[in-house]
Motif scaffolding. Structure first.
Motif, PDB file in Angstrom:
ATOM      1  N   PRO A   1      42.503  44.475  42.755  1.00 35.25           N
ATOM      2  CA  PRO A   1      42.014  43.092  42.809  1.00 35.25           C
ATOM      3  C   PRO A   1      40.860  42.944  43.792  1.00 35.25           C
ATOM      4  O   PRO A   1      40.741  43.716  44.749  1.00 35.25           O
ATOM      5  CB  PRO A   1      43.238  42.296  43.261  1.00 35.25           C
ATOM      6  CG  PRO A   1      44.103  43.290  43.954  1.00 35.25           C
ATOM      7  CD  PRO A   1      43.879  44.602  43.261  1.00 35.25           C
ATOM      8  N   ILE A   2      40.018  41.944  43.555  1.00 29.10           N
ATOM      9  CA  ILE A   2      38.897  41.692  44.464  1.00 29.10           C
ATOM     10  C   ILE A   2      39.365  40.917  45.697  1.00 29.10           C
ATOM     11  O   ILE A   2      38.733  40.978  46.744  1.00 29.10           O
ATOM     12  CB  ILE A   2      37.743  40.965  43.752  1.00 29.10           C
ATOM     13  CG1 ILE A   2      38.215  39.637  43.154  1.00 29.10           C
ATOM     14  CG2 ILE A   2      37.172  41.852  42.651  1.00 29.10           C
ATOM     15  CD1 ILE A   2      37.088  38.835  42.512  1.00 29.10           C
TER      16      ILE A   2
ATOM     17  N   ILE B   1      49.442  37.137  44.680  1.00 26.15           N
ATOM     18  CA  ILE B   1      48.861  37.035  43.342  1.00 26.15           C
ATOM     19  C   ILE B   1      47.457  37.615  43.395  1.00 26.15           C
ATOM     20  O   ILE B   1      46.634  37.203  44.230  1.00 26.15           O
ATOM     21  CB  ILE B   1      48.781  35.563  42.869  1.00 26.15           C
ATOM     22  CG1 ILE B   1      50.159  34.892  42.939  1.00 26.15           C
ATOM     23  CG2 ILE B   1      48.205  35.483  41.456  1.00 26.15           C
ATOM     24  CD1 ILE B   1      51.175  35.451  41.985  1.00 26.15           C
ATOM     25  N   ALA B   2      47.148  38.543  42.510  1.00 25.80           N
ATOM     26  CA  ALA B   2      45.835  39.186  42.494  1.00 25.80           C
ATOM     27  C   ALA B   2      44.782  38.269  41.888  1.00 25.80           C
ATOM     28  O   ALA B   2      45.067  37.501  40.963  1.00 25.80           O
ATOM     29  CB  ALA B   2      45.893  40.480  41.690  1.00 25.80           C
ATOM     30  N   GLU B   3      43.574  38.364  42.408  1.00 25.56           N
ATOM     31  CA  GLU B   3      42.427  37.680  41.796  1.00 25.56           C
ATOM     32  C   GLU B   3      41.614  38.716  41.023  1.00 25.56           C
ATOM     33  O   GLU B   3      41.308  39.800  41.529  1.00 25.56           O
ATOM     34  CB  GLU B   3      41.554  37.008  42.857  1.00 25.56           C
ATOM     35  CG  GLU B   3      40.263  36.420  42.339  1.00 25.56           C
ATOM     36  CD  GLU B   3      40.449  35.270  41.344  1.00 25.56           C
ATOM     37  OE1 GLU B   3      39.446  34.819  40.778  1.00 25.56           O
ATOM     38  OE2 GLU B   3      41.605  34.816  41.129  1.00 25.56           O
ATOM     39  N   ARG B   4      41.270  38.363  39.802  1.00 29.66           N
ATOM     40  CA  ARG B   4      40.497  39.243  38.929  1.00 29.66           C
ATOM     41  C   ARG B   4      39.121  38.627  38.674  1.00 29.66           C
ATOM     42  O   ARG B   4      38.885  37.459  38.993  1.00 29.66           O
ATOM     43  CB  ARG B   4      41.237  39.438  37.606  1.00 29.66           C
ATOM     44  CG  ARG B   4      42.707  39.789  37.734  1.00 29.66           C
ATOM     45  CD  ARG B   4      42.954  41.122  38.394  1.00 29.66           C
ATOM     46  NE  ARG B   4      44.386  41.439  38.411  1.00 29.66           N
ATOM     47  CZ  ARG B   4      44.898  42.531  38.941  1.00 29.66           C
ATOM     48  NH1 ARG B   4      44.123  43.428  39.527  1.00 29.66           N
ATOM     49  NH2 ARG B   4      46.213  42.748  38.910  1.00 29.66           N
TER      50      ARG B   4
ATOM     51  N   LEU C   1      37.773  41.633  31.543  1.00 29.33           N
ATOM     52  CA  LEU C   1      39.007  41.126  32.130  1.00 29.33           C
ATOM     53  C   LEU C   1      39.289  41.750  33.498  1.00 29.33           C
ATOM     54  O   LEU C   1      39.878  41.123  34.370  1.00 29.33           O
ATOM     55  CB  LEU C   1      40.192  41.393  31.198  1.00 29.33           C
ATOM     56  CG  LEU C   1      40.180  40.637  29.860  1.00 29.33           C
ATOM     57  CD1 LEU C   1      41.433  40.987  29.067  1.00 29.33           C
ATOM     58  CD2 LEU C   1      40.077  39.135  30.072  1.00 29.33           C
ATOM     59  N   TYR C   2      38.892  43.009  33.679  1.00 30.81           N
ATOM     60  CA  TYR C   2      39.154  43.700  34.947  1.00 30.81           C
ATOM     61  C   TYR C   2      37.923  44.434  35.450  1.00 30.81           C
ATOM     62  O   TYR C   2      37.849  44.820  36.573  1.00 30.81           O
ATOM     63  CB  TYR C   2      40.329  44.675  34.785  1.00 30.81           C
ATOM     64  CG  TYR C   2      41.628  43.974  34.443  1.00 30.81           C
ATOM     65  CD1 TYR C   2      42.399  43.373  35.430  1.00 30.81           C
ATOM     66  CD2 TYR C   2      42.054  43.864  33.121  1.00 30.81           C
ATOM     67  CE1 TYR C   2      43.572  42.695  35.114  1.00 30.81           C
ATOM     68  CE2 TYR C   2      43.223  43.187  32.810  1.00 30.81           C
ATOM     69  CZ  TYR C   2      43.973  42.611  33.808  1.00 30.81           C
ATOM     70  OH  TYR C   2      45.133  41.935  33.500  1.00 30.81           O
TER      71      TYR C   2
ATOM     72  N   ASP D   1      41.326  40.066  51.584  1.00 27.02           N
ATOM     73  CA  ASP D   1      40.468  40.908  50.744  1.00 27.02           C
ATOM     74  C   ASP D   1      40.917  42.355  50.713  1.00 27.02           C
ATOM     75  O   ASP D   1      40.291  43.205  50.065  1.00 27.02           O
ATOM     76  CB  ASP D   1      39.002  40.810  51.177  1.00 27.02           C
ATOM     77  CG  ASP D   1      38.753  41.338  52.581  1.00 27.02           C
ATOM     78  OD1 ASP D   1      39.704  41.814  53.236  1.00 27.02           O
ATOM     79  OD2 ASP D   1      37.596  41.269  53.031  1.00 27.02           O
ATOM     80  N   ASP D   2      42.042  42.658  51.374  1.00 27.73           N
ATOM     81  CA  ASP D   2      42.627  43.988  51.305  1.00 27.73           C
ATOM     82  C   ASP D   2      44.007  43.944  51.950  1.00 27.73           C
ATOM     83  O   ASP D   2      44.284  43.086  52.793  1.00 27.73           O
ATOM     84  CB  ASP D   2      41.748  45.023  52.015  1.00 27.73           C
ATOM     85  CG  ASP D   2      42.051  46.447  51.570  1.00 27.73           C
ATOM     86  OD1 ASP D   2      42.835  46.615  50.611  1.00 27.73           O
ATOM     87  OD2 ASP D   2      41.517  47.387  52.177  1.00 27.73           O
ATOM     88  N   ALA D   3      44.853  44.860  51.522  1.00 26.56           N
ATOM     89  CA  ALA D   3      46.199  44.994  52.085  1.00 26.56           C
ATOM     90  C   ALA D   3      46.764  46.316  51.580  1.00 26.56           C
ATOM     91  O   ALA D   3      46.282  46.858  50.579  1.00 26.56           O
ATOM     92  CB  ALA D   3      47.094  43.826  51.660  1.00 26.56           C
TER      93      ALA D   3
END
Length: 206
Positions: A135-136, A76-79, A205-206, A120-122
Motif C-alpha cells: 500500500p502507498i 486499512i490499506a490505501e491503493r 487497481l494496484y 506511510d510505512d509499518a
C-alpha cells in the motif's frame, strides 16, 4: 414535524432491546477477526473539523482489506485512486471514524468505530501487499467499539438478489456517467468506454 430532541426520537422509535444495548465490545474477538478476514469491502465514514461528513468505499480481496494489528487495532490499506482522499483529509482534522465491513451474501455487517491515524510505512505493510504491491499508505484505527449490525437493511434492499439489480437502461454505464457529469476536454465517449473496459481498468487497481 421536525424531530429536535432525543426524547421525541425515542417516543417514535422506542428503546433498544437488551441485545442491542449491550452488544458493543472494545476489543476484537476471534469471530470479529474471522469476519474481517472474510470481508472484501467496507465503507469508511469520516467528518471534518466542522462536522461535514464523507463516506468512502474501500475494497480488496478478502484477507487483504483489513489487517488486524492486535485486538485493539486494525489497519486499512490505501491503493491507487483518484487522489481526492476526502476521508483522509478529514482524519487529519478529526480522527474519529466509523467502518462497516460487508461479507458478500451475508445480511449482517461488522461495525468498527474508533480513532484513526495515517502512516506511510509499518512492519506489516508487506502483509497488505496485493499483486506484489505494498500500500502507498494505511489508515490505522484504534478500536473503541465493535459490534455486529443486524441484517434488516440488506434484507429490505434485496441487495444480493440479482433479479433486483438495475439494468443499464435505468442506470447508465460508468463511461456515460463520466462523459456527461465529469467531462474532460477532448475526451470522447469512445475514449471513456476504452478506459473503463474491465481488462484495462484492472491494470490501475494496484
Amino acid at each position: 414535524m421536525e424531530i429536535t430532541t432525543v426524547e421525541q426520537l425515542v417516543a417514535i422509535v422506542g428503546e433498544p432491546g437488551q441485545r442491542a444495548r449491550t452488544k458493543e465490545r472494545s476489543r476484537l474477538t476471534d469471530i470479529d477477526r474471522a469476519w474481517l478476514s472474510a470481508s472484501p469491502f467496507c465503507v469508511l465514514a469520516t467528518a471534518d473539523a466542522d462536522g461535514r461528513c464523507d463516506a468512502s468505499p474501500k475494497g480488496d480481496p478478502a484477507g487483504s482489506l483489513a489487517h488486524v494489528v492486535d485486538d485493539r487495532t486494525i489497519a486499512i490499506a490505501e491503493r491507487p485512486g483518484n487522489r481526492r482522499v476526502d476521508g483522509y483529509r478529514n482524519v487529519l482534522a478529526n480522527p474519529y471514524v466509523g467502518l462497516d465491513f460487508v461479507v458478500p451474501g451475508r445480511t449482517d455487517t461488522l461495525r468498527v468505530n474508533g480513532r484513526a491515524r495515517l502512516v506511510d510505512d509499518a512492519p506489516w505493510f508487506d502483509d497488505l501487499a496485493v499483486r506484489g504491491r505494498r500500500p502507498i499508505l494505511a489508515l490505522v484505527v484504534d478500536v473503541e467499539t465493535v459490534f455486529f449490525h443486524c441484517g434488516k437493511a440488506f434484507l429490505r434492499s434485496q441487495l444480493w438478489d440479482p433479479d433486483t439489480w438495475a439494468p443499464e437502461a435505468v442506470v447508465p454505464r460508468r463511461a456515460v456517467i463520466a462523459h456527461e457529469l465529469e467531462p474532460v476536454a477532448g475526451q470522447t465517449l469512445e475514449d471513456l468506454d476504452d478506459y473503463y473496459r474491465p481488462d484495462n481498468y484492472d491494470k490501475s487497481l494496484y
